[in-house]
Write a protein that holds these residues in place. Structure first.
Motif, mmCIF file in Angstrom:
data_model
loop_
_atom_site.group_PDB
_atom_site.id
_atom_site.type_symbol
_atom_site.label_atom_id
_atom_site.label_comp_id
_atom_site.label_asym_id
_atom_site.label_seq_id
_atom_site.Cartn_x
_atom_site.Cartn_y
_atom_site.Cartn_z
ATOM 1 N N ARG A 10 -65.015 -61.903 -18.752
ATOM 2 C CA ARG A 10 -65.293 -61.092 -17.551
ATOM 3 C C ARG A 10 -65.607 -61.921 -16.316
ATOM 4 N NH1 ARG A 10 -70.028 -57.602 -20.016
ATOM 5 N NH2 ARG A 10 -68.415 -57.562 -21.647
ATOM 6 N N ASP A 11 -66.037 -63.182 -16.495
ATOM 7 C CA ASP A 11 -66.314 -64.030 -15.334
ATOM 8 C C ASP A 11 -65.123 -64.909 -14.972
ATOM 9 O OD1 ASP A 11 -66.402 -65.696 -17.522
ATOM 10 O OD2 ASP A 11 -68.138 -66.839 -16.829
ATOM 11 N N GLY A 12 -63.983 -64.695 -15.622
ATOM 12 C CA GLY A 12 -62.781 -65.465 -15.326
ATOM 13 C C GLY A 12 -62.582 -66.678 -16.202
ATOM 14 N N THR A 13 -63.588 -67.085 -16.955
ATOM 15 C CA THR A 13 -63.451 -68.215 -17.877
ATOM 16 C C THR A 13 -62.472 -67.854 -18.993
ATOM 17 O OG1 THR A 13 -65.711 -68.918 -17.419
ATOM 18 C CG2 THR A 13 -64.683 -69.764 -19.428
ATOM 19 N N LYS A 14 -61.591 -68.790 -19.336
ATOM 20 C CA LYS A 14 -60.585 -68.531 -20.371
ATOM 21 C C LYS A 14 -60.906 -69.333 -21.635
ATOM 22 C CE LYS A 14 -56.959 -67.478 -17.001
ATOM 23 N NZ LYS A 14 -55.636 -67.860 -16.453
ATOM 24 N N LEU A 15 -60.817 -68.655 -22.767
ATOM 25 C CA LEU A 15 -61.161 -69.262 -24.043
ATOM 26 C C LEU A 15 -59.922 -69.439 -24.905
ATOM 27 C CD1 LEU A 15 -64.460 -67.380 -24.949
ATOM 28 C CD2 LEU A 15 -64.093 -69.320 -23.411
ATOM 29 N N TYR A 16 -59.785 -70.657 -25.444
ATOM 30 C CA TYR A 16 -58.647 -71.013 -26.289
ATOM 31 C C TYR A 16 -58.708 -70.219 -27.593
ATOM 32 C CZ TYR A 16 -55.517 -74.006 -29.065
ATOM 33 O OH TYR A 16 -54.517 -74.478 -29.870
ATOM 34 N N THR A 17 -57.608 -69.552 -27.923
ATOM 35 C CA THR A 17 -57.587 -68.628 -29.051
ATOM 36 C C THR A 17 -56.305 -68.812 -29.862
ATOM 37 O OG1 THR A 17 -58.826 -67.042 -27.709
ATOM 38 C CG2 THR A 17 -57.796 -66.205 -29.714
ATOM 39 N N VAL A 18 -56.456 -68.989 -31.181
ATOM 40 C CA VAL A 18 -55.320 -69.148 -32.085
ATOM 41 C C VAL A 18 -55.162 -67.860 -32.888
ATOM 42 C CG1 VAL A 18 -54.339 -70.472 -33.997
ATOM 43 C CG2 VAL A 18 -55.722 -71.620 -32.256
ATOM 44 N N ILE A 19 -53.931 -67.343 -32.923
ATOM 45 C CA ILE A 19 -53.630 -66.093 -33.621
ATOM 46 C C ILE A 19 -52.581 -66.387 -34.683
ATOM 47 C CG2 ILE A 19 -52.788 -63.723 -33.363
ATOM 48 C CD1 ILE A 19 -53.562 -64.074 -30.306
ATOM 49 N N ASP A 21 -52.547 -60.543 -47.334
ATOM 50 C CA ASP A 21 -52.668 -59.089 -47.419
ATOM 51 C C ASP A 21 -52.613 -58.448 -46.038
ATOM 52 O OD1 ASP A 21 -52.970 -56.612 -48.693
ATOM 53 O OD2 ASP A 21 -55.156 -56.693 -48.540
ATOM 54 N N ASN A 22 -51.735 -59.004 -45.180
ATOM 55 C CA ASN A 22 -51.432 -58.318 -43.923
ATOM 56 C C ASN A 22 -52.594 -58.304 -42.942
ATOM 57 O OD1 ASN A 22 -49.314 -56.978 -42.476
ATOM 58 N ND2 ASN A 22 -50.414 -55.039 -42.700
ATOM 59 N N TYR A 23 -53.449 -59.316 -42.983
ATOM 60 C CA TYR A 23 -54.488 -59.477 -41.964
ATOM 61 C C TYR A 23 -53.991 -60.420 -40.872
ATOM 62 C CZ TYR A 23 -58.535 -57.266 -44.287
ATOM 63 O OH TYR A 23 -59.427 -56.371 -44.849
ATOM 64 N N ILE A 24 -54.420 -60.191 -39.659
ATOM 65 C CA ILE A 24 -54.185 -61.106 -38.549
ATOM 66 C C ILE A 24 -55.438 -61.966 -38.403
ATOM 67 C CG2 ILE A 24 -53.716 -61.322 -36.081
ATOM 68 C CD1 ILE A 24 -52.524 -58.433 -36.279
ATOM 69 N N ARG A 25 -55.282 -63.262 -38.533
ATOM 70 C CA ARG A 25 -56.448 -64.163 -38.504
ATOM 71 C C ARG A 25 -56.536 -64.830 -37.137
ATOM 72 N NH1 ARG A 25 -60.942 -65.529 -38.810
ATOM 73 N NH2 ARG A 25 -61.943 -66.781 -40.430
ATOM 74 N N VAL A 26 -57.712 -64.744 -36.515
ATOM 75 C CA VAL A 26 -57.904 -65.257 -35.157
ATOM 76 C C VAL A 26 -59.107 -66.203 -35.134
ATOM 77 C CG1 VAL A 26 -58.365 -64.649 -32.754
ATOM 78 C CG2 VAL A 26 -56.917 -63.159 -34.166
ATOM 79 N N TYR A 27 -58.917 -67.351 -34.494
ATOM 80 C CA TYR A 27 -59.977 -68.341 -34.324
ATOM 81 C C TYR A 27 -60.084 -68.635 -32.827
ATOM 82 C CZ TYR A 27 -58.434 -69.178 -39.158
ATOM 83 O OH TYR A 27 -58.032 -69.029 -40.467
ATOM 84 N N GLN A 28 -61.309 -68.686 -32.316
ATOM 85 C CA GLN A 28 -61.502 -68.884 -30.884
ATOM 86 C C GLN A 28 -62.558 -69.940 -30.604
ATOM 87 O OE1 GLN A 28 -63.523 -65.803 -28.227
ATOM 88 N NE2 GLN A 28 -61.419 -65.648 -27.468
ATOM 89 N N ASP A 29 -62.222 -70.892 -29.707
ATOM 90 C CA ASP A 29 -63.210 -71.858 -29.232
ATOM 91 C C ASP A 29 -64.206 -71.172 -28.306
ATOM 92 O OD1 ASP A 29 -62.363 -74.230 -30.449
ATOM 93 O OD2 ASP A 29 -60.931 -74.690 -28.846
ATOM 94 N N LEU A 30 -65.492 -71.459 -28.492
ATOM 95 C CA LEU A 30 -66.492 -70.967 -27.561
ATOM 96 C C LEU A 30 -66.319 -71.645 -26.203
ATOM 97 C CD1 LEU A 30 -69.698 -70.972 -29.795
ATOM 98 C CD2 LEU A 30 -67.919 -69.224 -29.585
ATOM 99 N N ARG A 31 -66.901 -71.053 -25.204
ATOM 100 C CA ARG A 31 -66.764 -71.633 -23.867
ATOM 101 C C ARG A 31 -67.386 -73.029 -23.812
ATOM 102 N NH1 ARG A 31 -68.643 -68.340 -19.313
ATOM 103 N NH2 ARG A 31 -67.679 -66.552 -20.355
ATOM 104 N N GLY A 32 -66.662 -73.925 -23.134
ATOM 105 C CA GLY A 32 -67.167 -75.269 -22.897
ATOM 106 C C GLY A 32 -66.879 -76.288 -23.974
#
Length: 632
Positions: free
Chosen positions: A55-64, A110-121
């Motif tokens: 919401r503050d414009g910071t973008k977080l690296y996300t693997v899907i 089993d048909n799950y979408i796995r997502v990993y995200q780096d925290l900010r900074g």
């Protein structure tokens, strides 16, 4: 060009297009290439990388990640400070089940979408890293925290991952357990289930930073790694010497930090400048925060019985939110026979202990995945047990309606270094030992390397015979049991003790002593499985004496005055079998895991001077006892 040459060139272009357009290589052709795409066309999965806006414009690296053909699928999210890109790929393979961490295999298959995200900074995310960023409120006026970031991440995922069914679960251990809990505070409507594992909940009271006021030197390397650059440090460069000698020779922990150039790190300064349990720490405590929040997300809390980092958090949160679970079907507590984060790895054994199969995989398949399947995929209600614990000693799972299940039964220190369920009757009787800060009791046999996983992960189950003969360790032992004693809960320490000094640390260990008879292991050559006479720690904890009258009120002890130190050992489900003995050990140092108490009161132990470290005589009175939570 002659006609035949033209025809040959055309044929080469049609049959070997890549060769036709490539330049010929020479001995001087540069060998470097810009990149190599590890995921080949034949891979059975899809990988996407997104910079997800907050919401503050910071973008977080996300693997899907998902299997090809995945559709109408739930999302399983983890938010990590430990490198999302590396966390998502255990190995380079064209099969997703060989690529993701072991704990994720059953989900992606089993048909799950796995997502990993780096925290900010950290790593590839934008923004500024603040360790265990406090919830927006008195300690954080920015309006941004791990709760809002989780909300924004989930909102983006359900609106941008077209293969999703709009339902999200969140999972993670340790720091990821903390971010999992934070996602449950003001949760996104799409968040349907959460499994916080060994969560960091209260870093001062009993998780990573302190235990009952005693500082854990083991976190220094962690703080340096997480706070250098974008959490991309190789750690401290102090060499391979014995950490016992290194910390002892440096002096106080403050002297150690200064010597190695760590004293300016903000994360470390938060420890050294706030040694007592003031609002600085108590207002961050996640269990206290969640106690004030409505219960909206079905939650399965998981912890290892011998969690060497975060044994406190999961039971503390359970105690905070379970009263809100009016029908006993939204909150469950799991205690397995594991080390820290052991639930996500192989669970066949821990140290010298061997269990009946892979307990971690058994739990994940039989209980944890059906929990997610129900809330994220609409599968039948698996009737998740309100409490699921593994009875070590007897090696079986217990299902219980609540926790703790045991009722307090005191076992007392007695004459002749005994233990008895009958009070001694002589409250003035006591046993003494001299605690010398110059010769602290090691927490594992030397040489010690706090960064060696082989030492660190199983230390809580290490055979205690290596210290039980020391003169500065009091050892109280029961007679051999004629029937099993099954404990289910947190044993509570009632230590009545005095010191000749003006400050003191008290370490109490509850130990299961195996019979001093030969088992089959030695005769059959089973290396490491011989348990004859083994002294198995069931629980170990420390208490810093200056806080006896309040964790926010450090004060000097009166020499010779008997004080009542009341504190808990970790939550356990354990059976002391017939023929075994119950043992209690008492000592005043557990080094270098915990910093040394100088045993002379100073305002801040981090800055104690050499002259402050003094020998002291410690007296443990026979009115002391352990309240064992004995289950019928």
């Amino acid at each position: 060009m002659k006609p035949n040459t033209l025809w040959l060139a055309l044929a080469a272009t049609l049959l070997f297009p890549a060769v036709a357009v490539a330049d010929n290589v020479t001995p001087m052709t540069p060998d470097g290439v810009a990149s190599y795409e590890k995921i080949r066309p034949e891979a059975d999965f899809i990988k996407r990388v997104a910079m997800v806006p907050m919401r503050d414009g910071t973008k977080l690296y996300t693997v899907i990640l998902m299997k090809k053909g995945t559709n109408n699928a739930p999302i399983l999210l983890s938010r990590t400070p430990y490198n999302a890109e590396a966390s998502a790929m255990r190995a380079s393979s064209q099969k997703l089940s060989e690529s993701v961490p072991v704990m994720d295999v059953d989900y992606v298959e089993d048909n799950y979408i796995r997502v990993y995200q780096d925290l900010r900074g950290v790593h590839k995310s934008e923004g500024v890293f603040i360790g265990n960023r406090p919830l927006s409120g008195p300690l954080n006026s920015t309006g941004i925290d791990e709760s809002t970031d989780a909300y924004d991440a989930i909102d983006w995922l359900v609106n941008n991952v077209k293969e999703s069914n709009g339902k999200v679960g969140i999972i993670g251990s340790s720091y990821l357990g903390f971010t999992t809990l934070m996602a449950e505070i003001n949760p996104h409507p799409a968040l349907k289930a959460a499994v916080p594992q060994s969560p960091m909940v209260d870093g001062w009271m009993g998780d990573d930073w302190f235990h009952n006021g005693a500082f854990r030197n083991a976190v220094i390397n962690y703080a340096v790694v997480q706070s250098t650059a974008k959490a991309e440090s190789d750690g401290t460069a102090v060499g391979a010497a014995d950490d016992y000698s290194r910390f002892l020779e440096a002096g106080s922990t403050g002297d150690y930090l200064k010597k190695w150039g760590f004293d300016h790190y903000p994360m470390i300064r938060k420890f050294t400048e706030n040694p007592a349990y003031t609002d600085f720490w108590s207002l961050q405590a996640v269990d206290k925060i969640m106690a004030k929040q409505p219960l909206k997300v079905p939650t399965m809390l998981v912890v290892g019985q011998w969690d060497q980092e975060d044994s406190y958090g999961a039971p503390a949160v359970y105690n905070a939110i379970e009263p809100k679970d009016k029908h006993n079907d939204m909150v469950s507590l799991v205690i397995g026979p594991w080390r820290h984060s052991g639930v996500n790895h192989y669970g066949y054994k821990l140290g010298a202990l061997t269990f009946t199969g892979d307990t971690a995989h058994e739990f994940r398949v039989k209980y944890m995945k059906p929990f997610f399947d129900h809330y994220l995929k609409g599968a039948p209600d698996p009737k998740t047990p309100p409490v699921l614990t593994y009875a070590t000693g007897a090696n079986h799972w217990d299902v219980s309606p609540k926790w703790p299940m045991g009722k307090p039964q005191k076992i007392y220190m007695t004459d002749n270094m005994g233990l008895s369920f009958t009070a001694n009757g002589n409250d003035k009787a006591h046993d003494d030992y001299v605690s010398d800060p110059a010769k602290p009791v090691p927490f594992v046999p030397r040489p010690i390397n706090l960064n060696d996983p082989a030492q660190w992960r199983p230390w809580l189950v290490h055979d205690q015979r290596f210290v039980s003969s020391r003169p500065d360790v009091l050892v109280y032992t029961s007679d051999a049991l004629d029937k099993p004693v099954h404990i289910m809960g947190a044993p509570m320490v009632n230590l009545f003790a005095a010191t000749s000094g003006t400050d003191a640390d008290w370490v109490v260990k509850l130990v299961d002593v195996y019979p001093n008879t030969t088992s089959e292991g030695a005769s059959q050559g089973y290396v490491g499985q011989e348990m004859t006479g083994f002294e198995l720690p069931v629980g170990i904890e420390i208490f810093r004496g200056r806080y006896v009258n309040g964790f926010d009120k450090p004060a000097p002890l009166t020499p010779g005055k008997v004080e009542h130190y009341h504190f808990g050992l970790p939550n356990v489900d354990h059976v002391f079998l017939p023929g075994h003995k119950i043992m209690v050990q008492v000592q005043s140092t557990l080094f270098p895991l915990y910093d040394r108490n100088p045993q002379t009161f100073v305002d801040n132990i981090f800055y104690a001077q050499k002259a402050d470290y003094q020998k002291a005589t410690m007296s443990v009175f026979h009115s002391s006892n352990i309240e064992l939570p004995v289950a019928e």
